[in-house]
Design a protein around this motif. Structure first.
Motif, PDB file in Angstrom:
ATOM      1  N   LEU A  93     -60.446   5.835  -6.038  1.00 57.63           N
ATOM      2  CA  LEU A  93     -60.697   5.453  -7.447  1.00 57.63           C
ATOM      3  C   LEU A  93     -59.541   5.859  -8.344  1.00 57.63           C
ATOM      4  N   LEU A  94     -59.003   6.941  -8.124  1.00 56.30           N
ATOM      5  CA  LEU A  94     -57.819   7.479  -8.856  1.00 56.30           C
ATOM      6  C   LEU A  94     -56.480   6.458  -8.648  1.00 56.30           C
ATOM      7  N   GLU A  95     -56.305   6.204  -7.418  1.00 57.60           N
ATOM      8  CA  GLU A  95     -55.114   5.453  -6.908  1.00 57.60           C
ATOM      9  C   GLU A  95     -55.566   3.929  -7.665  1.00 57.60           C
ATOM     10  N   ALA A  96     -56.770   3.440  -7.480  1.00 59.94           N
ATOM     11  CA  ALA A  96     -56.975   2.262  -8.020  1.00 59.94           C
ATOM     12  C   ALA A  96     -56.519   2.127  -9.629  1.00 59.94           C
ATOM     13  N   ASP A  97     -56.593   3.307 -10.338  1.00 63.41           N
ATOM     14  CA  ASP A  97     -56.010   3.156 -11.726  1.00 63.41           C
ATOM     15  C   ASP A  97     -54.915   3.093 -11.879  1.00 63.41           C
ATOM     16  N   ARG A  98     -53.977   3.707 -10.955  1.00 66.66           N
ATOM     17  CA  ARG A  98     -52.678   3.767 -11.070  1.00 66.66           C
ATOM     18  C   ARG A  98     -51.888   2.714 -10.466  1.00 66.66           C
TER      19      ARG A  98
END
Length: 307
Positions: A93-98
């Protein structure tokens, strides 16, 4: 491996790291982890095979025609088990934001399996158009439509029994995916020759990323080697020499050293990440048996592939 032994292994698979407090005179400082800031929604899908709930994640700056990741959890109702619900601290999810992709996460029904474990060893789940894989495939199709995802950039990732089911879904519905990745998983039908995968995919190669811990007591390292053999054979690169081998040392983000070996190129590529000293459960990023750096390598690999 004998079918009964495989079934037992899958039934208890999917454990997740939980820290154990050590005796101390003062509480350790609280570590505040980054939190994904997009939108999580929950839905359910019913077809002839049954009903499963699922969650979707959309980053705040979601754009049409963005990639879509499918996440299949490991066993959820066991000690140190994978959560069924999406966690905002997950690397995925954190990489989805990025990076701007979306995530859909089908959830196993606790009425079907009280341990929250997908059942790839069930014969009803080994054929196209039947069982859990058909439900997951229909969830993916709905998510592509509802999240306005790019059908050419859909990737499936799973851990443990979720990793085994990931391999099954990718074999039976290969037309949906541009790449597949598993952590502590088992290939479709546990077939080391890759013939079952090749037949199910009608000869289509599919880029594959495999993660295996060398100390895994649930999915032993030999199953990782079986997965590597099956992936290379099904992609038509059996016997190929690796074109790259890199040792990545342990770090602040990854508790274990990883040996990453790459075979093939483009649609036939297979990457094998051997995590030295890792047990079965997922690491702090919640995707692989190591930490966030390896999680990101897996995500990088998939995002570089297109159908």
């Amino acid at each position: 491996m004998h079918g009964r032994m495989l079934a037992v292994g899958l039934a208890i698979a999917g454990l997740v790291t939980v820290g154990v407090a050590s005796p101390a005179t003062a509480a350790p400082p609280r570590v505040i982890e980054a939190q994904a800031s997009g939108t999580i929604t929950t839905g359910s899908l019913t077809n002839a095979a049954g009903t499963r709930s699922y969650q979707t994640y959309s980053p705040r700056r979601a754009q049409p025609n963005r990639p879509l990741f499918v996440w299949l959890h490991g066993a959820s109702k066991v000690d140190e088990g994978d959560p069924q619900d999406l966690r905002r601290t997950s690397t995925l999810l954190l990489e989805a934001d990025r990076r701007g992709y979306s995530v859909v996460a089908p959830m196993q029904s606790l009425r079907v399996d009280p341990a929250g474990t997908w059942q790839p060893q069930n014969p009803n789940n080994e054929m196209r158009g039947r069982g859990e894989p058909s439900i997951i495939a229909d969830i993916v199709r709905r998510a592509i439509r509802d999240l306005h995802a790019d059908p050419a950039r859909v990737y499936i990732v799973g851990h443990s029994a979720g990793g085994a089911t990931t391999q099954t879904v990718a074999a039976l519905y290969s037309e949906l995916f541009a790449g597949v990745a598993t952590s502590a998983g088992i290939p479709y039908l546990a077939d080391p020759t890759g013939l079952a995968i090749r037949v199910a995919r009608r000869g289509r190669p599919l880029p594959t990323f495999i993660v295996q811990g060398t100390k895994d007591s649930v999915t032993p390292p030999v199953l990782g080697q079986i997965g590597l053999s099956a992936a290379m054979n099904s992609n038509g690169i059996a016997g190929s020499r690796p074109w790259s081998s890199t040792t990545v040392p342990a770090s602040q983000t990854d508790p274990y050293r990883t040996v990453l070996t790459r075979y093939g190129h483009g649609r036939t590529e297979v990457d094998y990440a051997e995590v030295v000293g890792a047990e079965h459960w997922t690491g702090p990023g919640g995707v692989t048996v190591n930490g966030r750096a390896l999680d990101r390598r897996l995500i990088d690999f998939l995002l570089s592939k297109h159908r």
